[in-house]
Design a protein around this motif. Structure first.
Motif, PDB file in Angstrom:
ATOM      1  N   LYS A 270      11.298  -1.834  -3.922  1.00 24.30           N
ATOM      2  CA  LYS A 270      10.212  -2.352  -4.619  1.00 24.30           C
ATOM      3  C   LYS A 270       8.885  -1.922  -4.243  1.00 24.30           C
ATOM      4  O   LYS A 270       8.626  -1.726  -3.132  1.00 24.30           O
ATOM      5  CB  LYS A 270      10.541  -3.776  -4.646  1.00 24.30           C
ATOM      6  N   ILE A 271       7.986  -1.766  -5.219  1.00 26.50           N
ATOM      7  CA  ILE A 271       6.660  -1.249  -5.232  1.00 26.50           C
ATOM      8  C   ILE A 271       5.768  -2.462  -4.432  1.00 26.50           C
ATOM      9  O   ILE A 271       4.982  -2.023  -3.505  1.00 26.50           O
ATOM     10  CB  ILE A 271       6.097  -1.140  -6.573  1.00 26.50           C
ATOM     11  N   GLU A 272       6.147  -3.569  -4.366  1.00 25.84           N
ATOM     12  CA  GLU A 272       5.424  -4.606  -3.541  1.00 25.84           C
ATOM     13  C   GLU A 272       5.821  -4.375  -2.318  1.00 25.84           C
ATOM     14  O   GLU A 272       4.777  -4.417  -1.466  1.00 25.84           O
ATOM     15  CB  GLU A 272       6.027  -6.225  -3.977  1.00 25.84           C
ATOM     16  N   LEU A 273       7.095  -4.179  -1.759  1.00 28.85           N
ATOM     17  CA  LEU A 273       7.372  -3.788  -0.242  1.00 28.85           C
ATOM     18  C   LEU A 273       6.477  -2.746   0.189  1.00 28.85           C
ATOM     19  O   LEU A 273       5.859  -2.647   1.402  1.00 28.85           O
ATOM     20  CB  LEU A 273       8.800  -3.712  -0.306  1.00 28.85           C
TER      21      LEU A 273
ATOM     22  N   ASN B  13       3.786  -1.459  -1.015  1.00 26.04           N
ATOM     23  CA  ASN B  13       2.241  -1.770  -0.880  1.00 26.04           C
ATOM     24  C   ASN B  13       2.354  -2.576   0.443  1.00 26.04           C
ATOM     25  O   ASN B  13       1.082  -2.333   1.268  1.00 26.04           O
ATOM     26  CB  ASN B  13       2.050  -2.595  -1.908  1.00 26.04           C
ATOM     27  N   ALA B  14       3.197  -3.572   0.679  1.00 24.63           N
ATOM     28  CA  ALA B  14       2.852  -4.325   1.811  1.00 24.63           C
ATOM     29  C   ALA B  14       3.013  -3.251   3.240  1.00 24.63           C
ATOM     30  O   ALA B  14       2.144  -3.389   4.159  1.00 24.63           O
ATOM     31  CB  ALA B  14       4.015  -5.338   2.058  1.00 24.63           C
TER      32      ALA B  14
ATOM     33  N   ASP C 121       2.060  -0.252   3.252  1.00 27.81           N
ATOM     34  CA  ASP C 121       0.897   0.478   3.383  1.00 27.81           C
ATOM     35  C   ASP C 121      -0.282  -0.221   3.820  1.00 27.81           C
ATOM     36  O   ASP C 121      -1.075   0.085   4.606  1.00 27.81           O
ATOM     37  CB  ASP C 121       0.576   0.876   1.755  1.00 27.81           C
ATOM     38  N   GLU C 122      -0.482  -1.623   3.371  1.00 27.63           N
ATOM     39  CA  GLU C 122      -1.478  -2.466   4.065  1.00 27.63           C
ATOM     40  C   GLU C 122      -1.253  -2.785   5.739  1.00 27.63           C
ATOM     41  O   GLU C 122      -2.257  -2.584   6.416  1.00 27.63           O
ATOM     42  CB  GLU C 122      -1.137  -3.846   3.510  1.00 27.63           C
TER      43      GLU C 122
END
Length: 50
Positions: A2-5, A7-8, A10-11
């Protein structure tokens, strides 16, 4: 993956880049699959390439 994962991840990388080994290239992924005689899931390949 998932894109949310992604992104996390990457953060987290931005906060502590030394905790990550860094991206690999597609040739290394293919070589690992060949040596291990497995087919990695596409989302895991994307993760490795990032």
């Amino acid at each position: 993956m998932k894109i949310e994962l992604l992104n996390a991840i990457d953060e987290e990388f931005e906060m502590c880049p030394e905790a990550f080994g860094g991206p690999v290239n597609i040739e290394e992924v293919i070589q690992a699959e060949d040596e291990l005689k497995v087919k990695l899931p596409e989302d895991y390949k994307i993760f490795l390439l990032r």
